[in-house]
Design an enzyme around this catalytic site. Structure first.
Site, PDB file in Angstrom:
ATOM      1  NE  ARG A   1      -2.589   0.993   3.539  1.00  0.00           N
ATOM      2  CZ  ARG A   1      -3.309   0.805   4.639  1.00  0.00           C
ATOM      3  NH1 ARG A   1      -4.572   0.407   4.543  1.00  0.00           N
ATOM      4  NH2 ARG A   1      -2.784   0.984   5.828  1.00  0.00           N
TER       5      ARG A   1
ATOM      6  CE  LYS B   1      -2.296   4.853   7.229  1.00  0.00           C
ATOM      7  NZ  LYS B   1      -3.500   5.489   7.734  1.00  0.00           N
TER       8      LYS B   1
ATOM      9  CD  GLU C   1     -11.855   5.977   4.570  1.00  0.00           C
ATOM     10  OE1 GLU C   1     -11.381   5.120   5.331  1.00  0.00           O
ATOM     11  OE2 GLU C   1     -11.213   6.473   3.627  1.00  0.00           O
TER      12      GLU C   1
HETATM   13  N1  PLP Z   1      -9.323   4.645   6.705  1.00  0.00           N
HETATM   14  C1  PLP Z   1      -8.495   5.642   7.032  1.00  0.00           C
HETATM   15  C2  PLP Z   1      -8.808   6.994   6.544  1.00  0.00           C
HETATM   16  C3  PLP Z   1      -7.364   5.380   7.819  1.00  0.00           C
HETATM   17  O1  PLP Z   1      -6.532   6.365   8.154  1.00  0.00           O
HETATM   18  C4  PLP Z   1      -7.138   4.079   8.286  1.00  0.00           C
HETATM   19  C5  PLP Z   1      -5.966   3.785   9.113  1.00  0.00           C
HETATM   20  O2  PLP Z   1      -4.995   3.284   8.677  1.00  0.00           O
HETATM   21  C6  PLP Z   1      -8.023   3.069   7.912  1.00  0.00           C
HETATM   22  C7  PLP Z   1      -9.110   3.393   7.132  1.00  0.00           C
HETATM   23  C8  PLP Z   1      -7.800   1.669   8.344  1.00  0.00           C
HETATM   24  O3  PLP Z   1      -6.803   1.035   7.588  1.00  0.00           O
HETATM   25  P1  PLP Z   1      -5.934  -0.130   8.204  1.00  0.00           P
HETATM   26  O4  PLP Z   1      -6.875  -1.151   8.667  1.00  0.00           O
HETATM   27  O5  PLP Z   1      -5.111  -0.621   7.067  1.00  0.00           O
HETATM   28  O6  PLP Z   1      -5.129   0.447   9.295  1.00  0.00           O
HETATM   29  C1  COI Z   2      -4.003   3.950  11.543  1.00  0.00           C
HETATM   30  O1  COI Z   2      -5.023   3.396  11.940  1.00  0.00           O
HETATM   31  O2  COI Z   2      -2.919   3.352  11.515  1.00  0.00           O
HETATM   32  C2  COI Z   2      -4.011   5.320  11.066  1.00  0.00           C
HETATM   33  O3  COI Z   2      -3.094   5.670  10.384  1.00  0.00           O
HETATM   34  C3  COI Z   2      -5.072   6.254  11.442  1.00  0.00           C
HETATM   35  C4  COI Z   2      -4.474   7.547  11.945  1.00  0.00           C
HETATM   36  C5  COI Z   2      -5.398   8.667  11.697  1.00  0.00           C
HETATM   37  C6  COI Z   2      -4.081   7.432  13.378  1.00  0.00           C
END
Ligand code: PLP
Ligand code: COI
Length: 348
Positions: free
Chosen positions: A86, A189, A225
């Site tokens: 990612r 991200k 989201e």
């Molecule tokens: N959506 C957003 C905007 C995020 O910042 C995060 C955090 O990482 C997620 C979703 C969840 O992604 P993940 O499960 O890969 O941490």
């Molecule tokens: C995460 O869940 O790892 C994120 O990056 C979310 C962040 C806004 C703390």
């Protein structure tokens, strides 16, 4: 590394989601397309040129991961390969050099290992948050990509993102502001998506909500989201649904929960557009999920100038989210079988 090094005397169980300065971080530099070896450093600050594209044009991306201590003392990462992939998708989107998988993994592992004393012990409920980041540095005033980049990985022991430990029920308020356009950068991200969300979060919190919930930017109908987490919803007929959208971050936690639901819990799973207003009455349970958020049940949602309780009960979590949470953290902490080899052990 001596695995018997003494742990820091932190009050692990009381940690929130805050930065704690640890002893080491990993830094590698790319100049004109070539990465150096990278090394562990001790300074938590960066010296960045005032003309750096990361500062002006948000040429940067980041990742979020956690390391957990298992009961037998192993240090476990959860699906780190997916974070590496990612990060490189974001890097390519913003014309930054990819971080080779080997460099990404070495940076993460070295940062974790070197800060062994800061990894919360088994049973504390806390974990070591890992923040890999890639930024365009160097002098560069015009709108063009940097020539120099830094890949850095720092870590910090953390507790729950939404204050209370375990399955704390949160609330979300639909934002009047959009997070990301359908063909924008919402699915990457990148920091640029988050600066714009600060005001949305503030406004949500002014309404008494924990966090903002975004609907699709084109029609304002479909759930995208939350500000820092994806959404999953349990419906009747043993069904778990999650929004299909090109504007949301493809959450690794969500992907894993959907897989756990389909395999372990034998649920019907579906990724599809979800119309908030038309379908809200059919929501039996709703949750936000992500690395920081883990799985946080949503009790109520603010939209159309009113609070709406999920399934008529805004205060408690239901059995589906409880099971999903137990399975997920059970795997992540090495307590439950890991049939799909999601765990990656950091050798000490
Ligand atoms: N959506 C957003 C905007 C995020 O910042 C995060 C955090 O990482 C997620 C979703 C969840 O992604 P993940 O499960 O890969 O941490
Ligand atoms: C995460 O869940 O790892 C994120 O990056 C979310 C962040 C806004 C703390």
């Amino acid at each position: 590394m001596d695995a018997k090094v003494e742990k820091k005397s932190l009050n692990w169980a009381d940690l929130g989601f805050q930065y704690h300065k640890t002893d080491y971080r990993f830094s590698a530099v790319n100049v004109d397309g070539v990465w150096n070896e990278g090394e562990l450093i001790s300074s938590p600050t960066l010296e960045v040129h005032e003309g750096a594209p990361t500062l002006h044009y948000a040429q940067q991306c980041f990742e979020g991961m956690k390391a957990q201590t298992a009961e037998d003392g192993r240090i476990l990462l959860f699906r780190p390969d997916l974070n590496s992939v990612r990060m490189n998708e974001a890097a390519s989107r913003l014309l930054m050099p990819e971080v080779p998988r080997e460099l990404f993994m070495r940076g993460v592992e070295e940062a974790v290992r070197a800060n062994y004393a800061w990894i919360p012990p088994y049973g504390s409920g806390a974990s070591l948050y890992i923040r890999p980041m890639l930024i365009g540095v160097g002098e560069n005033l015009g709108l063009k990509p940097a020539k120099r980049f830094e890949f850095r990985v720092f870590v910090s022991p953390v507790g729950p993102y939404y204050k209370q430990a375990g399955l704390a029920v949160i609330s979300l308020a639909v934002s009047e502001l959009d997070r990301a356009a359908p063909r924008g950068t919402g699915s990457y991200k990148v920091g640029a998506n988050y600066a714009g969300g600060l005001l949305a979060t503030l406004k949500a919190q002014e309404l008494g909500a924990t966090e903002a919930l975004y609907l699709d930017a084109r029609e304002g109908r479909f759930i995208d989201e939350a500000g820092s987490a994806n959404i999953i919803i349990a419906q009747d007929d043993n069904t778990l649904i999650t929004p299909k959208s090109s504007a949301i971050l493809p959450s690794i936690t969500r992907r894993s929960l959907m897989e756990i639901a389909a395999t372990t819990l034998k649920m019907k799973t579906e990724e599809r557009p979800i119309d908030l207003r038309d379908e809200f009455a059919s929501f039996r349970e709703m949750a936000a999920c992500g690395t920081a958020a883990v799985l946080s049940p949503v009790g109520r949602v603010w939209f159309d100038n009113a609070w709406h309780d999920v399934n008529g009960n805004g205060d408690s979590s239901g059995p589906v989210m409880q099971k999903l949470y137990d399975e997920l953290i059970g795997i992540q902490r090495g307590e439950k079988p890991d049939p799909l080899s999601w765990l990656h052990e950091v050798e000490l």
